[in-house]
Motif scaffolding. Sequence first.
Motif, PDB file in Angstrom:
ATOM      1  N   GLY A 150      -8.473  52.622  23.803  1.00 23.59           N
ATOM      2  CA  GLY A 150      -7.233  51.864  23.821  1.00 23.59           C
ATOM      3  C   GLY A 150      -7.262  50.647  24.715  1.00 23.59           C
ATOM      4  O   GLY A 150      -8.211  50.430  25.458  1.00 23.59           O
ATOM      5  N   PRO A 151      -6.171  49.832  24.646  1.00 29.25           N
ATOM      6  CA  PRO A 151      -6.117  48.614  25.451  1.00 29.25           C
ATOM      7  C   PRO A 151      -6.009  48.945  26.942  1.00 29.25           C
ATOM      8  O   PRO A 151      -5.637  50.052  27.303  1.00 29.25           O
ATOM      9  N   PRO A 152      -6.344  47.986  27.794  1.00 30.10           N
ATOM     10  CA  PRO A 152      -6.290  48.259  29.229  1.00 30.10           C
ATOM     11  C   PRO A 152      -4.861  48.516  29.699  1.00 30.10           C
ATOM     12  O   PRO A 152      -3.912  47.943  29.169  1.00 30.10           O
ATOM     13  N   ASN A 153      -4.736  49.407  30.666  1.00 28.45           N
ATOM     14  CA  ASN A 153      -3.435  49.709  31.242  1.00 28.45           C
ATOM     15  C   ASN A 153      -3.159  48.723  32.389  1.00 28.45           C
ATOM     16  O   ASN A 153      -3.880  48.702  33.376  1.00 28.45           O
ATOM     17  N   PRO A 154      -2.125  47.876  32.241  1.00 26.17           N
ATOM     18  CA  PRO A 154      -1.917  46.831  33.252  1.00 26.17           C
ATOM     19  C   PRO A 154      -1.571  47.387  34.637  1.00 26.17           C
ATOM     20  O   PRO A 154      -1.789  46.706  35.640  1.00 26.17           O
ATOM     21  N   ASP A 180     -17.320  47.783  25.167  1.00 23.46           N
ATOM     22  CA  ASP A 180     -16.098  47.388  25.857  1.00 23.46           C
ATOM     23  C   ASP A 180     -15.346  46.271  25.125  1.00 23.46           C
ATOM     24  O   ASP A 180     -15.169  45.177  25.663  1.00 23.46           O
ATOM     25  N   PRO A 181     -14.904  46.514  23.873  1.00 21.27           N
ATOM     26  CA  PRO A 181     -14.243  45.445  23.118  1.00 21.27           C
ATOM     27  C   PRO A 181     -12.969  44.933  23.793  1.00 21.27           C
ATOM     28  O   PRO A 181     -12.570  43.794  23.558  1.00 21.27           O
ATOM     29  N   ALA A 182     -12.336  45.733  24.634  1.00 23.06           N
ATOM     30  CA  ALA A 182     -11.104  45.293  25.289  1.00 23.06           C
ATOM     31  C   ALA A 182     -11.399  44.522  26.572  1.00 23.06           C
ATOM     32  O   ALA A 182     -10.479  44.070  27.254  1.00 23.06           O
ATOM     33  N   GLU A 232      -4.638  33.558  23.010  1.00 22.13           N
ATOM     34  CA  GLU A 232      -5.535  32.655  22.283  1.00 22.13           C
ATOM     35  C   GLU A 232      -6.750  33.340  21.673  1.00 22.13           C
ATOM     36  O   GLU A 232      -7.345  32.804  20.753  1.00 22.13           O
ATOM     37  N   TRP A 233      -7.118  34.502  22.177  1.00 22.37           N
ATOM     38  CA  TRP A 233      -8.316  35.158  21.649  1.00 22.37           C
ATOM     39  C   TRP A 233      -7.951  36.298  20.702  1.00 22.37           C
ATOM     40  O   TRP A 233      -7.038  37.068  21.001  1.00 22.37           O
ATOM     41  N   PRO A 234      -8.643  36.404  19.571  1.00 16.69           N
ATOM     42  CA  PRO A 234      -8.341  37.504  18.647  1.00 16.69           C
ATOM     43  C   PRO A 234      -8.767  38.847  19.242  1.00 16.69           C
ATOM     44  O   PRO A 234      -9.695  38.899  20.053  1.00 16.69           O
ATOM     45  N   LYS A 235      -8.072  39.893  18.828  1.00 18.91           N
ATOM     46  CA  LYS A 235      -8.407  41.230  19.330  1.00 18.91           C
ATOM     47  C   LYS A 235      -8.830  42.113  18.165  1.00 18.91           C
ATOM     48  O   LYS A 235      -8.212  42.087  17.114  1.00 18.91           O
ATOM     49  N   ASP A 236      -9.863  42.887  18.375  1.00 14.13           N
ATOM     50  CA  ASP A 236     -10.295  43.855  17.370  1.00 14.13           C
ATOM     51  C   ASP A 236      -9.610  45.180  17.692  1.00 14.13           C
ATOM     52  O   ASP A 236     -10.163  46.025  18.383  1.00 14.13           O
TER      53      ASP A 236
END
Lengths: 335, 137
Positions: free
Chosen positions: A217-221, A185-187, A204-208
Amino acid sequence: MDYDPEGGSINVRFLQADSQRANFIVQNFNLETANALRRTMLAEIPTLAIDVVEVRDNTSVLADEFVCHRLGLVPLSSTGVEELLYARDCDCDGYCDNCSVTLTLNAKCTGSEIMKVYARDLVIESRTPNDELGKPVITDAEGTGSCIVKLRRGQAINMKCIAKKGIAKEHAKWAPSAAIGFEYDPANKLHHLDYWFEEDPEKEWPKDEARINLDGGPPNPDEEFKYDAVPTRFFYDVETVGGIPPDQIVQQGIAVLQVKLAGVLKALSGGTGDAEDFGGAQSPGANGDGYGGMDAGGYTPVGGPAGGYGGASSWGGAAQGGTTPYGATPYGQNW
Amino acid sequence: MLQQKADHDNENRFELFLLDEGQQKVEEKAETRVPNTSVFTFNKEDHTLGNLLAQRLLKNPAVMFAAYKVPHPLFATFELRVQTDGTVTPKEAVMETCRLVIQDLSRLNESFQTEWLGKRIVSEGEVERQQREHNNY
């Protein structure tokens, strides 16, 4: 509850595969098994390392125990350690060719230059099951291996090193892997992490990004938070020290864990199993020998077709397997 | 001549994973105050197996309670408490769990082996191709 909501079976996908590392993703798996495998690969795979040292001569500036400790940490090739017994299970007194590999380190500095003694200077003295077993692992461009001591003119070192089989639970020098990367769960869609932040953790936090894309993919807001979601995709990065190739580390890890579970099954299914069959010896590896032996090669715990473990058990004979009333589980096979 | 252990730490670290004389791997003790409940004591095992079994047991609908604890961090043992709904005994539930995990691992291993070979062939081909291109210069 099904741990695999999307369906689909356990599968592996590789990102990188070479002689040094195996970088892969396991999909449709579960966290507890993934973590157990990680822990097994770290601590319970048998390898070879120098365990006892006879100091015949040491006039170097380093103390005996200092040099001995360094020798213990020198990676040795573990190709075919299966054929070696654990020294404590061996009939011999101390050590012999069946349970150890003897190496010598003998050097004397006669020139005016400082002499470096390297891992490559370890010479195998004993009869080994194969040509590879016990060779110091050399991966650097110069072909020297790590430096053990430096000698000045007139100084000498002469040591007899006895390398034995062991696991990293006893001492980290027996660890087959330099490091094992493990992530899911990298996201952070499952909110297993709570990021510390000044104003906004997003900034502030880096994203892989690469990994997040591999993990759906990234989380869907707009999507509601799924509080009962579980991780199913795991990123492993197994890097070898050099004694065992990375794929073997993973396969051995799986096998060791299976033998461990088989041992529990055996203990629960009566426990009185033939003393001869399961051996009085208690080493983790010796446990495996009982089942024909992952060591002996007769029975490979991971060999057969998946599911071969359900009904007719391959390890216990009549002890359990077909005889349990739960051969057909009343609750299905999905959990 | 001096004999030296290659390190000076605790001499008996193998006590972490070797069963003592006459010790059983697993001991089951039925809980008398609660129906269908047992506490299994696993000797010379740690979180690797404890967490795996406890978590996996919870996925069995017949299991009402499953949890483990390590009574003391210096002793290599853990206790697994299992309560079932009565359709299976706790022991059978644990055994079934072991079997399913072994199956899962077999499946993982199969997939791992095929994919590893595939990836190795691809990356070796890549290296070869690069070398060829290099030589054509």
